[in-house]
Design a protein around this motif. Structure first.
Motif, PDB file in Angstrom:
ATOM      1  N   GLY A  21       0.818  -1.212   0.000  1.00 50.41           N
ATOM      2  CA  GLY A  21       0.000   0.000   0.000  1.00 50.41           C
ATOM      3  C   GLY A  21       0.848   1.257   0.000  1.00 50.41           C
ATOM      4  N   GLN A  22       1.976   1.231   0.711  1.00 53.23           N
ATOM      5  CA  GLN A  22       2.872   2.389   0.744  1.00 53.23           C
ATOM      6  C   GLN A  22       3.489   2.623  -0.626  1.00 53.23           C
ATOM      7  OE1 GLN A  22       3.235   4.474   3.368  1.00 53.23           O
ATOM      8  NE2 GLN A  22       4.413   5.781   2.003  1.00 53.23           N
ATOM      9  N   ALA A  66       3.537   5.604  -5.739  1.00 53.85           N
ATOM     10  CA  ALA A  66       3.361   5.557  -7.194  1.00 53.85           C
ATOM     11  C   ALA A  66       2.245   6.498  -7.641  1.00 53.85           C
ATOM     12  CB  ALA A  66       3.074   4.125  -7.646  1.00 53.85           C
ATOM     13  N   ARG A  67       1.152   6.538  -6.893  1.00 58.32           N
ATOM     14  CA  ARG A  67       0.051   7.454  -7.236  1.00 58.32           C
ATOM     15  C   ARG A  67       0.507   8.905  -7.177  1.00 58.32           C
ATOM     16  NH1 ARG A  67      -4.643   6.690  -3.382  1.00 58.32           N
ATOM     17  NH2 ARG A  67      -5.608   8.259  -4.695  1.00 58.32           N
ATOM     18  N   ILE A  68       1.260   9.247  -6.124  1.00 62.42           N
ATOM     19  CA  ILE A  68       1.752  10.621  -5.998  1.00 62.42           C
ATOM     20  C   ILE A  68       2.735  10.931  -7.125  1.00 62.42           C
ATOM     21  CG2 ILE A  68       3.163  12.180  -4.582  1.00 62.42           C
ATOM     22  CD1 ILE A  68       1.885  10.857  -2.128  1.00 62.42           C
ATOM     23  N   ALA A 100       2.285  13.737  -9.898  1.00 59.06           N
ATOM     24  CA  ALA A 100       3.285  14.808  -9.982  1.00 59.06           C
ATOM     25  C   ALA A 100       3.829  14.931 -11.401  1.00 59.06           C
ATOM     26  CB  ALA A 100       4.421  14.556  -8.991  1.00 59.06           C
ATOM     27  N   LEU A 101       4.061  13.803 -12.065  1.00 59.76           N
ATOM     28  CA  LEU A 101       4.518  13.849 -13.450  1.00 59.76           C
ATOM     29  C   LEU A 101       3.452  14.426 -14.378  1.00 59.76           C
ATOM     30  CD1 LEU A 101       6.367  10.422 -13.697  1.00 59.76           C
ATOM     31  CD2 LEU A 101       7.414  12.691 -13.780  1.00 59.76           C
ATOM     32  N   ASP A 102       2.200  14.112 -14.093  1.00 60.44           N
ATOM     33  CA  ASP A 102       1.096  14.616 -14.908  1.00 60.44           C
ATOM     34  C   ASP A 102       0.792  16.093 -14.642  1.00 60.44           C
ATOM     35  OD1 ASP A 102       0.796  12.115 -16.035  1.00 60.44           O
ATOM     36  OD2 ASP A 102      -0.940  11.557 -14.802  1.00 60.44           O
ATOM     37  N   ASN A 103       1.235  16.597 -13.486  1.00 61.33           N
ATOM     38  CA  ASN A 103       0.944  17.983 -13.070  1.00 61.33           C
ATOM     39  C   ASN A 103       2.209  18.649 -12.539  1.00 61.33           C
ATOM     40  OD1 ASN A 103      -2.209  17.995 -13.120  1.00 61.33           O
ATOM     41  ND2 ASN A 103      -1.641  16.101 -12.086  1.00 61.33           N
ATOM     42  N   PRO A 104       3.193  18.890 -13.395  1.00 62.39           N
ATOM     43  CA  PRO A 104       4.491  19.379 -12.919  1.00 62.39           C
ATOM     44  C   PRO A 104       4.461  20.766 -12.263  1.00 62.39           C
ATOM     45  CG  PRO A 104       4.382  19.454 -15.311  1.00 62.39           C
ATOM     46  CD  PRO A 104       3.155  18.736 -14.835  1.00 62.39           C
ATOM     47  N   ALA A 127      -0.242  15.266  -2.758  1.00 60.86           N
ATOM     48  CA  ALA A 127      -0.425  14.245  -1.715  1.00 60.86           C
ATOM     49  C   ALA A 127      -1.670  14.533  -0.884  1.00 60.86           C
ATOM     50  CB  ALA A 127       0.809  14.172  -0.826  1.00 60.86           C
ATOM     51  N   GLU A 128      -1.867  15.791  -0.501  1.00 62.11           N
ATOM     52  CA  GLU A 128      -3.046  16.150   0.297  1.00 62.11           C
ATOM     53  C   GLU A 128      -4.328  15.972  -0.511  1.00 62.11           C
ATOM     54  OE1 GLU A 128      -2.278  20.090   1.751  1.00 62.11           O
ATOM     55  OE2 GLU A 128      -0.546  19.416   2.899  1.00 62.11           O
ATOM     56  N   SER A 129      -4.288  16.294  -1.790  1.00 60.30           N
ATOM     57  CA  SER A 129      -5.467  16.128  -2.644  1.00 60.30           C
ATOM     58  C   SER A 129      -5.836  14.658  -2.783  1.00 60.30           C
ATOM     59  CB  SER A 129      -5.218  16.734  -4.026  1.00 60.30           C
ATOM     60  OG  SER A 129      -5.014  18.120  -3.920  1.00 60.30           O
ATOM     61  N   LEU A 130      -4.835  13.798  -3.006  1.00 63.81           N
ATOM     62  CA  LEU A 130      -5.108  12.367  -3.116  1.00 63.81           C
ATOM     63  C   LEU A 130      -5.626  11.808  -1.795  1.00 63.81           C
ATOM     64  CD1 LEU A 130      -2.100  11.197  -5.311  1.00 63.81           C
ATOM     65  CD2 LEU A 130      -4.493  11.447  -6.008  1.00 63.81           C
ATOM     66  N   ALA A 131      -5.068  12.274  -0.683  1.00 66.46           N
ATOM     67  CA  ALA A 131      -5.531  11.822   0.631  1.00 66.46           C
ATOM     68  C   ALA A 131      -6.984  12.216   0.855  1.00 66.46           C
ATOM     69  CB  ALA A 131      -4.649  12.386   1.738  1.00 66.46           C
ATOM     70  N   SER A 132      -7.360  13.405   0.407  1.00 65.41           N
ATOM     71  CA  SER A 132      -8.739  13.850   0.604  1.00 65.41           C
ATOM     72  C   SER A 132      -9.722  12.989  -0.188  1.00 65.41           C
ATOM     73  CB  SER A 132      -8.898  15.323   0.226  1.00 65.41           C
ATOM     74  OG  SER A 132      -8.835  15.507  -1.174  1.00 65.41           O
ATOM     75  N   LEU A 133      -9.277  12.456  -1.323  1.00 63.03           N
ATOM     76  CA  LEU A 133     -10.155  11.589  -2.111  1.00 63.03           C
ATOM     77  C   LEU A 133     -10.440  10.269  -1.403  1.00 63.03           C
ATOM     78  CD1 LEU A 133      -8.633  12.105  -5.669  1.00 63.03           C
ATOM     79  CD2 LEU A 133     -10.773  13.059  -4.776  1.00 63.03           C
ATOM     80  N   ASP A 134      -9.546   9.871  -0.494  1.00 65.23           N
ATOM     81  CA  ASP A 134      -9.709   8.615   0.237  1.00 65.23           C
ATOM     82  C   ASP A 134     -10.561   8.772   1.497  1.00 65.23           C
ATOM     83  OD1 ASP A 134      -8.212   7.237  -1.630  1.00 65.23           O
ATOM     84  OD2 ASP A 134      -6.334   7.507  -0.521  1.00 65.23           O
ATOM     85  N   GLU A 135     -10.871  10.017   1.883  1.00 67.10           N
ATOM     86  CA  GLU A 135     -11.665  10.243   3.087  1.00 67.10           C
ATOM     87  C   GLU A 135     -13.137   9.948   2.812  1.00 67.10           C
ATOM     88  OE1 GLU A 135     -10.980  14.234   4.428  1.00 67.10           O
ATOM     89  OE2 GLU A 135      -8.888  13.852   4.885  1.00 67.10           O
TER      90      GLU A 135
END
Length: 77
Positions: free
Chosen positions: A30-31, A36-38, A42-46, A54-62
């Motif tokens: 999972g780590q 890998a997701r981050i 990051a590569l897609d949104n330089p 990271a915070e945006s992806l974490a918010s999607l998991d809440e």
């Protein structure tokens, strides 16, 4: 059901994933998936800071029921 695939990674990366996974209450796999997701985002949104990604992806998991609706003009939590 998710498909599982074995891969070889550097032992140092594995040990770092093991350490970070314990702190973040994730599995080692999972780590690595989280990193890998981050990295992919990051590569897609330089132009975006990695911390924002990271915070945006974490918010999607809440859970959605824990979300606070946005209200224009409202300050604070």
């Amino acid at each position: 059901m998710p498909v599982s695939t074995s891969i070889r990674i550097d032992q140092r990366l594995y040990e770092q994933a093991k350490t970070d996974a314990a702190v973040e209450h994730r599995t080692i796999a999972g780590q690595v998936e989280y990193w890998a997701r981050i990295g992919r985002a990051a590569l897609d949104n330089p132009d975006l800071p990695v911390s924002f990604i990271a915070e945006s992806l974490a918010s999607l998991d809440e859970p959605r029921e824990d979300a606070i609706p946005f209200e224009p003009g409202r300050r604070g939590g």
